[in-house]
Design an enzyme around this catalytic site. Sequence first.
Site, PDB file in Angstrom:
ATOM      1  N   ASP A  16      53.394  -1.355  42.888  1.00 36.85           N
ATOM      2  CA  ASP A  16      54.159  -1.883  42.062  1.00 36.85           C
ATOM      3  C   ASP A  16      55.049  -2.808  42.495  1.00 36.85           C
ATOM      4  O   ASP A  16      54.995  -3.261  43.719  1.00 36.85           O
ATOM      5  CB  ASP A  16      55.112  -0.606  41.419  1.00 36.85           C
ATOM      6  N   TRP A  46      30.081  16.926  32.623  1.00 36.16           N
ATOM      7  CA  TRP A  46      30.607  17.750  31.566  1.00 36.16           C
ATOM      8  C   TRP A  46      30.003  17.375  30.349  1.00 36.16           C
ATOM      9  O   TRP A  46      29.746  18.473  29.501  1.00 36.16           O
ATOM     10  CB  TRP A  46      32.339  17.262  31.427  1.00 36.16           C
ATOM     11  N   THR A  58      37.555  20.506  32.827  1.00 39.55           N
ATOM     12  CA  THR A  58      38.658  21.264  33.262  1.00 39.55           C
ATOM     13  C   THR A  58      39.994  20.722  33.083  1.00 39.55           C
ATOM     14  O   THR A  58      40.644  20.152  34.244  1.00 39.55           O
ATOM     15  CB  THR A  58      38.347  21.645  34.871  1.00 39.55           C
ATOM     16  N   PRO A  59      40.629  20.628  31.976  1.00 45.79           N
ATOM     17  CA  PRO A  59      42.018  20.239  31.868  1.00 45.79           C
ATOM     18  C   PRO A  59      42.951  20.717  32.370  1.00 45.79           C
ATOM     19  O   PRO A  59      42.893  22.079  33.051  1.00 45.79           O
ATOM     20  CB  PRO A  59      42.281  20.052  30.300  1.00 45.79           C
ATOM     21  N   LYS A  89      39.981  32.608  33.733  1.00 46.74           N
ATOM     22  CA  LYS A  89      39.948  31.516  32.980  1.00 46.74           C
ATOM     23  C   LYS A  89      40.553  30.268  33.564  1.00 46.74           C
ATOM     24  O   LYS A  89      40.538  29.014  33.045  1.00 46.74           O
ATOM     25  CB  LYS A  89      40.569  31.779  31.581  1.00 46.74           C
TER      26      LYS A  89
END
Lengths: 138, 138, 138, 138
Positions: A16, A46, A58-59, A89
Site C-alpha cells: 500500500d 472441492w 471449508t468456509p 463439524k
Amino acid sequence: MKQAIYTVTVEFGDCDPARIVWFPNFFRWIDAASRHFFVACGVPPWHETEKTLGVIGTPLVDTHAKFIKTASYGDVLAIHTSIAEWRGKSFVQRYKVMRGGELLMECDEVRIFAARKEDGGIRAVAAPESILQLCKDH
Amino acid sequence: MKQAIYTVTVEFGDCDPARIVWFPNFFRWIDAASRHFFVACGVPPWHETEKTLGVIGTPLVDTHAKFIKTASYGDVLAIHTSIAEWRGKSFVQRYKVMRGGELLMECDEVRIFAARKEDGGIRAVAAPESILQLCKDH
Amino acid sequence: MKQAIYTVTVEFGDCDPARIVWFPNFFRWIDAASRHFFVACGVPPWHETEKTLGVIGTPLVDTHAKFIKTASYGDVLAIHTSIAEWRGKSFVQRYKVMRGGELLMECDEVRIFAARKEDGGIRAVAAPESILQLCKDH
Amino acid sequence: MKQAIYTVTVEFGDCDPARIVWFPNFFRWIDAASRHFFVACGVPPWHETEKTLGVIGTPLVDTHAKFIKTASYGDVLAIHTSIAEWRGKSFVQRYKVMRGGELLMECDEVRIFAARKEDGGIRAVAAPESILQLCKDH
C-alpha cells in the site's frame, strides 16, 4: 502433527502507500495456504468432493490474527499450516507466516466443512471420515 | 460514542466458486471503513498527517473476526464502525457488518498510530491530541 | 444509446507504493460497471438467468484500455458505461472513467454471453432476445 | 530477445461464481510478471532506483489483452514476458500466459519509466541507460 508450507513472494501491488503489505493480502495467502494444506494431505479439489462427499469447501467462521512485523515487496514468505484441533463439524487451522527465521504474523481460524443447502445457502456437516484419515497423523 | 457507517455493494467478482463473498474481501471493506471513520470525524488524509504530525496511517496489529452469515453479489452491506477503547499508542476499532437488520460479521481490531522509522520500517507513536479531539465524544 | 454510471470511491488499499491506483483495480471496477449496466437495464442476476436462459454471465474475450491520468485515495470516480456494438454472440462494452470533468481511463471490451458446457467449461451463445430488448434503445 | 517466465498457481479465491479465474486477477499476475522481468534482468527494486535514478516504477499507459481459454483453481500458469519494442520514454511489454502448451491469454502493454513530480503526480522520463543495458540483448 501434519504440517504444510505454502510459499509466497510479495509483489509490488500487494503493498500500500505506506510501502508495506496491505493486510487483507495476508488473508488471501492464508486462504490459499488452508486449501494447500488439504491438497498436500491428498484431499481432492472441492469441486470433486462436492460430487463425492457433498463438501463444497471449508468456509471460515472465526479468525484471530496477530501482525508482528511488516513485509514488503520482494520478501519471500513461508506459511506453516497445521490443524490445531478437530471438533466434529469444525476445526482450528493454525498458521505461522515466516520470513526466514522471523515470525511476521500468526493466525488461528475456525473453519467448517460446508455443504450446499437447498435454498442456495451453506450448512456445516461432520468432517468426512475419508478426509480425516488423510489429514490426521497415525 | 461516535459511529460511522460505510456502505458496500457486493460485486460478482467479490464472490468465490461457492458463490459467497470470499472472506478476504470483508477485510478490504473493513480497512476502508476504518479510514472512513477517521475521515467522517474530520481527520485529514494520511499523506497530509504524514507532513503535519508524522503519522502515516493506522496499521493493524491484531484482529479478531466472527463470520455469522454469508453474503453474495447484489447484497448491500452497512459497516458500523466505532472506537471501543483508546490505549495511548493503540486503540480498539469495532465493526458490525449488517445486511438490513441481519448481523453478518463482527470484528474487533487493535491498530496503532504509525510513524516512519529512519530505516524505512514503521513504529507506534502516541495518538496525536488533535486526532483524539476529533474522534472522541465531548 | 443507453448509458449507466457506476460510482467508486478510491480507497487507501487500492493504491500502490507509488501512491496511485494499482491498475488491476480499474479492471475490478470496470467488471462491476459491466454488470451494473445490465442490472440498470433490468436484466436479472446471472444466477437467475442461468436457470431461465442458460446464461451464466458475460465473460471477457478482449479488452483494450488507455490510462490517461492517475487517481489516488479519496478520489470519486464515475464510470460511464454503454454498449458500443451488438455482434450476435458478442458485444462491445465501452467505459469512460471520469473524475469530475477529467477523463482518467477509457476501455473497450468484447464480451460474450456464456453458457456452461457439459465438461464444466463455457461456450458463447446468441444474446437472448429478452436481454437485447432490455438493453437496446427503442 | 530476453524473456522471463513468471509462474502462478491459480487459487480458489482467484475464481468467481462461474468457477473460472476472475479476469482482473490476470492483470495482477501480469503486473507481477512485468516487475519480475526487470528483476530477472538485474534491475534493482523501484525503491532503490527512486533514490539512484529518480525512477519510481513503470506504470501502464495502454494495455490490450485477448482471453483465449479460461483457467480455474489448481492450474499452473507460466507467463512468458519480453520487451517487444523500446520507444524512448516508453516501451511495449509482451506477455503470453500458458498452461502447459495451451495459450490462455496474451497481452501487449505500453508502459513508461516514471519519476515523481513536485506536486505529487508522476511524469514520463527517458529510459535510464543503465536499465537499457541490463534489459537489451547484446
